[in-house]
Design an enzyme around this catalytic site. Structure first.
Site: not given
Lengths: 461, 461
Positions: A139, A275-276, A296
């Site tokens: 990503h 990642d979050n 998020k």
């Protein structure tokens, strides 16, 4: 900024040259640890047993915590995927590495990606002789010049962007599983992804056990759509979300077991995080931030504070709980210090080495954290205080309204980890210190163009 | 019901006679464990490190969990103090033992208390030769016939009701510290209470190490007003609330250390839990229920699901996490099974022995939980489903409205531990099963008069 492969290659050569000039120890050192970063997608602060979840059973991660260090105040660098990953890989905020935008992440029709001028952990480790593997969701750009194999990874096995990014009306291609630059399978069978990722990591460890290696294992899940293999589907009390997290837990257990079996446990740092925060609008298919506010996509704690575990038997103290500030931004300088990899000195970094914390020799060097959304600074944490200049929730209609605060809202995250009691009125001096920190920070910025908002210049072949 | 001391003594003699008739093994058995119950006041589900709190450091309780069993689905029997304690002590719901009322707890001007006809854990253990100590907050009646020493405890050292119950305009006396039936100090210096409680427990363990003993250590805190000793005040990142919890953590550590030092660890079951959820309206002076909804005073999960740890080295498996249903109601039958103490068979109990869970030999015998407020059944849990017939929150103006639901609200606590997504519409068959459980339960009831709503018949001397 040039967009052709040639200009990227030139930038990469330039960055490599800068690094080599600064490198006085590029040989592999047997004392330097292997590094395995396991990066889950949308896993919330409250989603593991060792972080208090009642119905997701994570015995392997709980054991990883019991044998290592559990962080209570560890942050991802952004509340959404692409910028969070770019920051981890480069030790630099998205506002510095260009991976920010009004389109908050990369999509299959995005032309942009992580620039070759950026030095990833993988490229830094290549300089000191590491073997490097990227498994899972990248990503950071799916065009050839942005793929893992163009960013310091010897091998790549995974999906190039999020697993929900196959939108027919947008004309997206079927979600591919890639090996290096090649599509192996499209659409990918997501039900077996975790198993296949695990097999790849395990076999790589066995294959490279006599080398120094870096594995970046970026899990596709528990990002929606959720898929678990038949061994896990229907097994968790938490439903499908729990099945998926429990399969990730199994995967981590297999990796730690392999390291033990191969005699590598004491020479491998394994770092697990997310990642979050949890994607709350997905309801029961999203996770939980525990006692933290929101999830998020926003700059409340639930959006960016994440579970984090460090495991390195013999070095990281077993069963330790670390309450200090740390971030995915700190992984690059940590790994650099541990391995002797040199970083180019022609740019600003936003990370601080965590080596003193991991080795138990000193406190965190980090006393602050910046909370960005796109290219705007929404909030700042300094010590235990957090000032919100702008707030915008993600969950619930009223919460989604963007509000600017002057003076900023101020919370004491020690006393009030759930960000409920604004104490700005009584603490002007703390707000002044934070304002000064912001001024200094902003003076250090020279933002490159957004890679996420780039328009395709011509149709891709 | 008779109110004089003589009638209480007669009832006590009767209960004792019933028990003795049913007792075939009243001698002390060296294989029967000592029992220590540590019962905190208003500690929330999310307030310990091992339950995910980021800024309260509880290394001793975390270690207790690592060496023992952590329960994820353990309930106090009521969301407020007096009925919760009465249920723990008797294994019977307040609706059965009379400790319910529109006045939801006992106050200094309350004449009532736990009836002598009730058999406490302490009295049951006296029958099998145990030495018994009660330390801390009693709150089951402060008149002589209701005190711990009238309910099977050889010794008592503590405060008779909550530490905020000295309301001048109500004419309350200064808050007393009592030793047995005598006031030692009034008003009590609360800053040293935890230290003094700890000293009492530690010296008792040393003194009774060759006997079988039962200690009920009912902490005064973290109920407000909060007091920590000078060693702890100002030390926690969580502020005064954290200071107080961290001193309790220290206290537990001292007790476990003492058991180890005296060679008693493998023959002592220590059970740690809380009387109800966090008192959210006290803001930063109240705790956190973590990801659970609401807190003290209400029948959402945050009001009654509490931290719970069992420690018994060599018997309870180290590092185990138990996701099954259990309750403070289960402590009496558990202790009875472990010690051979017989309970009178002329009454209904609401508890189930936890011995199979503790010894790892079988699942929980409990598949349901009733959630009462006063004498009204508000909610029922059956397996992973919870039906709310009535809801009334405690925190926030709108939440405090009483609402009756027909059909009841239904939540799946496995998938949705935060009680956010009502699934009643799609699950009529589950609601039918719960309705039947309620009917059977209600048919078993023969509620005695409220002890909490009793009016003083004459001024107490």
């Amino acid at each position: 900024m040039g967009d052709s492969i040639i200009s990227h290659v030139m930038l990469a050569l330039l960055a490599t040259t800068v690094m080599q000039q600064q490198t006085d120890n590029s040989a592999t050192n047997q004392d330097e640890p292997n590094v395995v970063i396991i990066f889950t997608d949308d896993l919330g602060y409250g989603d593991l047993g060792c972080y208090g979840h009642p119905t997701i059973a994570t015995p392997n991660l709980d054991q990883m915590a019991a044998q290592g260090m559990k962080f209570t105040d560890f942050y991802s660098a952004c509340s959404v995927c692409t910028p969070s990953r770019a920051a981890l890989m480069t030790g630099r905020l998205p506002i510095r590495n260009g991976m920010w935008g009004n389109r908050r992440v990369l999509f299959p029709n995005s032309p942009g990606g992580l620039q070759q001028s950026e030095v990833t952990i993988a490229r830094a480790l290549k300089q000191v002789g590491y073997e490097t593997l990227c498994v899972g969701k990248w990503h950071l750009g799916h065009h050839p010049e942005y793929l893992p194999t163009s960013h310091g990874f010897d091998q790549y096995f995974g999906i190039p962007y999020s697993n929900d990014m196959e939108v027919e009306k947008r004309g997206d291609p079927p979600l591919p599983l890639m090996e290096n630059e090649t599509v192996l399978e499209a659409p990918v069978d997501q039900t077996t992804l975790t198993k296949r990722y695990t097999e790849k990591v395990v076999s790589y460890i066995k294959e490279k056990k006599d080398d120094s290696f870096f594995i970046y294992y970026a899990q596709t899940f528990p990002h929606v759509p959720l898929y678990a293999s038949k061994d896990f589907k229907g097994k968790s009390r938490r439903g499908l979300y729990g099945d998926v997290v429990e399969e990730i837990d199994w995967s981590v257990g297999k990796i730690l077991d392999t390291l033990r079996q191969e005699g590598l446990a004491e020479k491998t740092l394994v770092f697990f995080t997310s990642d979050n925060g949890p994607w709350l609008i997905k309801m029961l298919e999203g996770g939980s931030a525990g006692l933290l506010r929101e999830g998020k996509g926003c700059t409340y704690e639930g959006g960016m504070r994440v579970p984090a575990l460090a495991w390195w038997p013999g070095t990281v103290k077993a069963g330790s709980v670390n309450h200090e500030l740390a971030s995915t931004l700190d992984l690059l300088p940590t790994v650099a210090e541990l391995t002797g990899a040199k970083l180019p000195q022609d740019r600003s970094y936003d990370g601080f080495s965590m080596v003193p914390m991991l080795e138990g020799t000193g406190p965190s060097k980090r006393d602050h954290m910046f909370f960005y959304r796109r290219n705007e600074l929404y909030a700042v944490r300094l010590g235990d205080h957090k000032a919100h200049y702008i707030t915008q929730g993600a969950y619930g209609k009223t919460a989604r309204k963007l509000e600017r605060h002057d003076p900023p809202q101020l919370y004491h995250l020690g006393h009030d980890p759930s960000e409920q009691h604004d104490i700005s009125a009584k603490n002007p001096e703390i707000l002044s210190r934070i304002d000064q920190l912001v001024k200094d920070h902003q003076a250090s910025l020279d933002p490159p163009p957004s890679q996420l908002d780039r328009k395709a210049e011509k149709p891709k072949s």
